[in-house]
Design a protein around this motif. Structure first.
Motif, PDB file in Angstrom:
ATOM      1  N   GLU A  46       0.870  -1.250  -0.146  1.00  0.00           N
ATOM      2  CA  GLU A  46       0.025   0.145   0.082  1.00  0.00           C
ATOM      3  C   GLU A  46       0.819   1.463  -0.015  1.00  0.00           C
ATOM      4  OE1 GLU A  46      -3.845  -1.432   2.465  1.00  0.00           O
ATOM      5  OE2 GLU A  46      -2.402  -0.599   3.546  1.00  0.00           O
ATOM      6  N   TYR A  47       0.323   2.161  -0.304  1.00  0.00           N
ATOM      7  CA  TYR A  47       0.847   3.533  -0.105  1.00  0.00           C
ATOM      8  C   TYR A  47      -0.163   4.761   0.351  1.00  0.00           C
ATOM      9  CZ  TYR A  47      -1.651   4.984  -4.655  1.00  0.00           C
ATOM     10  OH  TYR A  47      -2.618   5.326  -5.464  1.00  0.00           O
ATOM     11  N   PRO A  48       0.565   5.730   0.919  1.00  0.00           N
ATOM     12  CA  PRO A  48      -0.262   6.637   1.534  1.00  0.00           C
ATOM     13  C   PRO A  48      -0.889   7.791   0.684  1.00  0.00           C
ATOM     14  CG  PRO A  48       1.952   6.877   2.222  1.00  0.00           C
ATOM     15  CD  PRO A  48       1.999   5.886   1.532  1.00  0.00           C
ATOM     16  N   VAL A  49      -1.797   8.433   0.928  1.00  0.00           N
ATOM     17  CA  VAL A  49      -2.539   9.341  -0.009  1.00  0.00           C
ATOM     18  C   VAL A  49      -2.970  10.480   1.138  1.00  0.00           C
ATOM     19  CG1 VAL A  49      -3.016   7.904  -1.915  1.00  0.00           C
ATOM     20  CG2 VAL A  49      -4.811   8.121  -0.137  1.00  0.00           C
ATOM     21  N   GLN A  50      -3.127  11.712   0.782  1.00  0.00           N
ATOM     22  CA  GLN A  50      -3.577  12.701   1.412  1.00  0.00           C
ATOM     23  C   GLN A  50      -4.787  13.246   0.802  1.00  0.00           C
ATOM     24  OE1 GLN A  50      -1.459  14.968   3.551  1.00  0.00           O
ATOM     25  NE2 GLN A  50      -2.983  16.509   4.019  1.00  0.00           N
ATOM     26  N   SER A  51      -5.761  13.573   1.621  1.00  0.00           N
ATOM     27  CA  SER A  51      -7.113  14.256   1.222  1.00  0.00           C
ATOM     28  C   SER A  51      -6.701  15.840   0.883  1.00  0.00           C
ATOM     29  CB  SER A  51      -8.096  14.251   2.462  1.00  0.00           C
ATOM     30  OG  SER A  51      -7.503  15.121   3.479  1.00  0.00           O
ATOM     31  N   VAL A  52      -7.471  16.020  -0.399  1.00  0.00           N
ATOM     32  CA  VAL A  52      -7.298  17.551  -0.788  1.00  0.00           C
ATOM     33  C   VAL A  52      -8.001  18.344   0.110  1.00  0.00           C
ATOM     34  CG1 VAL A  52      -7.718  19.002  -2.759  1.00  0.00           C
ATOM     35  CG2 VAL A  52      -7.223  16.493  -3.168  1.00  0.00           C
ATOM     36  N   GLY A  53      -6.976  19.559   0.360  1.00  0.00           N
ATOM     37  CA  GLY A  53      -7.529  20.514   1.276  1.00  0.00           C
ATOM     38  C   GLY A  53      -7.623  20.333   2.827  1.00  0.00           C
ATOM     39  N   GLY A  54      -7.136  19.082   3.192  1.00  0.00           N
ATOM     40  CA  GLY A  54      -7.090  18.673   4.447  1.00  0.00           C
ATOM     41  C   GLY A  54      -6.269  17.979   5.072  1.00  0.00           C
ATOM     42  N   THR A  55      -6.151  17.434   6.387  1.00  0.00           N
ATOM     43  CA  THR A  55      -5.047  16.656   6.797  1.00  0.00           C
ATOM     44  C   THR A  55      -5.351  15.248   6.702  1.00  0.00           C
ATOM     45  OG1 THR A  55      -5.643  17.160   8.971  1.00  0.00           O
ATOM     46  CG2 THR A  55      -4.083  18.710   7.983  1.00  0.00           C
ATOM     47  N   GLY A  56      -6.305  14.947   6.324  1.00  0.00           N
ATOM     48  CA  GLY A  56      -6.701  13.233   6.410  1.00  0.00           C
ATOM     49  C   GLY A  56      -5.715  12.548   5.456  1.00  0.00           C
TER      50      GLY A  56
END
Length: 108
Positions: A46-56
């Protein structure tokens, strides 16, 4: 064995046992730091992804693209372990819809 030699011998034995116990305690207290456990952000595959416009964030299978509303982290700025440099950085920064790094709106 003379009385003096007997007491001297017993004193050395006590000192030796105390020194050994002290050394064992020192190893126990500092030895754990050498084997510190660090938790990975994502599981293997797996790889990590970031929510657009947030810190999730989320983890996505290596075979999939990020879901809607998420983007890949910029190259060289991917968090790998909980609490590492980039994990902490992304608590106060985020990516906008164009992929530009901005301050997170909730980074109070």
């Amino acid at each position: 064995m003379s009385r003096y030699a007997f007491f001297l011998h017993r004193g050395r034995a006590r000192f030796g046992a105390a020194a050994l116990a002290g050394a064992a305690a020192a190893v126990a207290l500092t030895g754990c730091a050498a084997f510190e456990y660090r938790e990975d952000i994502c599981n293997s595959g797996e790889y990590p992804v970031q929510s657009v416009g947030g810190t999730g964030s989320a983890c996505v299978s290596d075979e999939q693209e990020p879901p809607a509303g998420y983007v890949r982290y910029p190259a060289g700025k991917v968090p790998e372990q909980v609490g590492d440099k980039w994990d902490m950085y992304w608590h106060t920064h985020t990516l906008d819809k164009d992929g530009k790094i901005i301050d997170a709106p909730d980074a109070g």
